[in-house]
Design an enzyme around this catalytic site. Structure first.
Site, PDB file in Angstrom:
ATOM      1  N   ASP A  79      -0.962  -6.798   6.093  1.00 32.36           N
ATOM      2  CA  ASP A  79      -1.881  -7.890   6.404  1.00 32.36           C
ATOM      3  C   ASP A  79      -3.064  -7.402   7.233  1.00 32.36           C
ATOM      4  O   ASP A  79      -3.001  -6.347   7.878  1.00 32.36           O
ATOM      5  CB  ASP A  79      -1.156  -9.023   7.136  1.00 32.36           C
ATOM      6  CG  ASP A  79      -0.599  -8.604   8.485  1.00 32.36           C
ATOM      7  OD1 ASP A  79      -0.064  -7.478   8.601  1.00 32.36           O
ATOM      8  OD2 ASP A  79      -0.681  -9.399   9.443  1.00 32.36           O
ATOM      9  N   GLU A 171       2.212  -8.424  10.451  1.00 28.51           N
ATOM     10  CA  GLU A 171       2.209  -7.716  11.736  1.00 28.51           C
ATOM     11  C   GLU A 171       1.166  -8.279  12.677  1.00 28.51           C
ATOM     12  O   GLU A 171       1.387  -8.365  13.894  1.00 28.51           O
ATOM     13  CB  GLU A 171       1.942  -6.219  11.493  1.00 28.51           C
ATOM     14  CG  GLU A 171       2.114  -5.335  12.725  1.00 28.51           C
ATOM     15  CD  GLU A 171       0.847  -5.160  13.561  1.00 28.51           C
ATOM     16  OE1 GLU A 171       0.925  -4.588  14.661  1.00 28.51           O
ATOM     17  OE2 GLU A 171      -0.232  -5.611  13.103  1.00 28.51           O
TER      18      GLU A 171
END
EC number: 3.4.11.4
Length: 410
Positions: A79, A171
């Site tokens: 991400d 994350e």
């Protein structure tokens, strides 16, 4: 074989921004799409046991060719940060950088504001067009891991043990390893490739907490509001003003902690303050949380219990979990030196998946991926830094398989 640059330029085109307000895992379906793409990449280069589970974790195995070598994990996240747009990323390649300001779409990447640029004169830099972040955090890490894996597959003469690879979602919103199966991953230790400039080697990080302060006000006509009105927005400013003025991100560095007001939304009727709290020292971390509790308690006494505090820990300093395994730090340091990289050992003024994984039983220091100015439209990465990261990964695998003293310590 694809170069690390080719891979990186492909990966940043994928929109993978995570969403803190989502109640799903992963928080966005676009991360699942990228996970499926990466699984095909893993299969294409010849990795084994490639899978994408229901949570979006991509895992793969590079089988070892040397007996009695430790199993090493290499991990990066898929991400990108919600702090800046990650949609429709258009890469901008600056060859033979001349040390001057780089014009972007609507802004300028200037060495006056970002002096680190001066360290890369003569190198090829990659930026976005200035309207989005770039995605080097952490697609540079993904590109480096897969390029190193492909290199090892093409060079079986290089000794190495089993190498486990994982790419994680979410994350950036602190949930990256919520469902990660450490036992199934089956590594003796691991490294996240999620650091910044070339040479970074990190095994200390912030202790982290999040505080959400919700204030319920009372709105009446301002002409007859005396002793009746409770202005929620104003109460919020009073709370903010009671926290230490100089203990904010813009005024701290090194091992200094802070309170960071991420957002403040509200009016007379209601207001919400969203804080993150960071500190390396456990005692100071506890003190910061207690200070905020006392401030809210004091204001609740003043305003008849109209404030609600949601305060919870997010992750902790991995130092305590790495100290019993300092040989893995020494291994990474030696690999850098062997590759002509000067190690920069420093605390992470943030957190990584590796911090939480270390507390889950998988010691996991953080290594550089090469980028700068993460989470912003000014993000950039030097190509030679990514290439050096690939060499470092290969050398870590080789050293772990051939250094007898290291094997005895694992």
């Amino acid at each position: 074989m694809k170069t690390v640059t080719e891979r990186f330029l492909t990966y940043v085109k994928h929109h993978t921004t995570s969403d803190e307000s989502s109640d799903t895992f992963p928080s966005t379906k676009r991360q699942l799409a990228f996970a499926a793409f990466l699984a095909k990449e893993c299969e294409a280069i010849g990795l084994q046991s490639v899978s994408v589970d229901a949570y979006g974790y991509v895992t793969a195995l590079l089988p070892g060719n040397t007996a009695n070598a430790p199993t090493i994990g290499f991990i990066s996240h898929m991400d990108t940060s919600p702090d800046a747009s990650g949609e429709n990323v258009l890469s901008n390649i600056v060859e033979n950088y001349d040390g001057k300001a780089i014009p972007l779409n609507g802004t300028v990447l200037s060495p006056k504001e970002f002096p680190s640029l001066k360290e890369y004169i003569g190198q090829t830099l990659i930026t976005s067009d200035g309207t989005t972040l770039l995605g080097a955090d952490d697609k540079a890490g993904i590109a480096e891991i897969l390029t190193a894996a492909e290199y090892l597959l093409a060079h079986p003469e290089i000794p190495h043990g089993d190498i486990r690879i994982a790419f994680t979602p979410d994350e950036e919103i602190g949930k990256g390893v919520d469902f990660f199966d450490v036992d199934k991953f089956h590594a003796d230790f691991a490294y996240t490739l999620d650091g910044g400039r070339i040479g970074e080697l990190e095994y200390e990080n912030f202790n982290a907490a999040r505080a959400i302060i919700r204030i319920k006000g009372k709105n009446v006509h301002p002409g007859s509001a005396k002793n009746v009105m409770k202005n929620a927005a104003l109460i919020g400013t009073e709370i903010a003003s009671l926290l230490p003025e100089r203990e904010t991100p813009a005024k701290t560095e090194g091992y200094e902690g802070f309170f960071h007001l991420c957002s403040f939304e509200g009016d007379v009727t209601s207001a919400t303050l969203n804080y993150i709290i960071r500190d390396f020292n456990a005692d100071s971390f506890a003190h910061r949380k207690e200070l905020l509790r006392l401030i809210v308690e004091r204001k609740n006494a003043q305003y008849n219990n109209c404030i609600e505090l949601d305060l919870h820990d997010e992750y902790y300093n991995m130092l305590s979990q790495i100290e019993p395994h300092m040989e893995i730090v020494s291994l990474a340091k030696q690999a850098m030196l062997d590759c002509g990289i000067t190690p920069i050992i420093q605390p992470i003024r943030g957190g990584t998946d590796g911090a939480r994984l270390s507390f889950m039983g998988l010691p996991c220091p953080n290594l550089f991926a090469g980028g700068h100015n993460f989470h912003s439209n000014y993000e950039y990465v030097p190509v030679p830094s990514m290439e050096k990261a690939v060499s470092m990964i290969v050398r870590i695998a080789e050293l772990a398989a051939t250094t007898l003293d290291f094997q005895k310590n694992v």
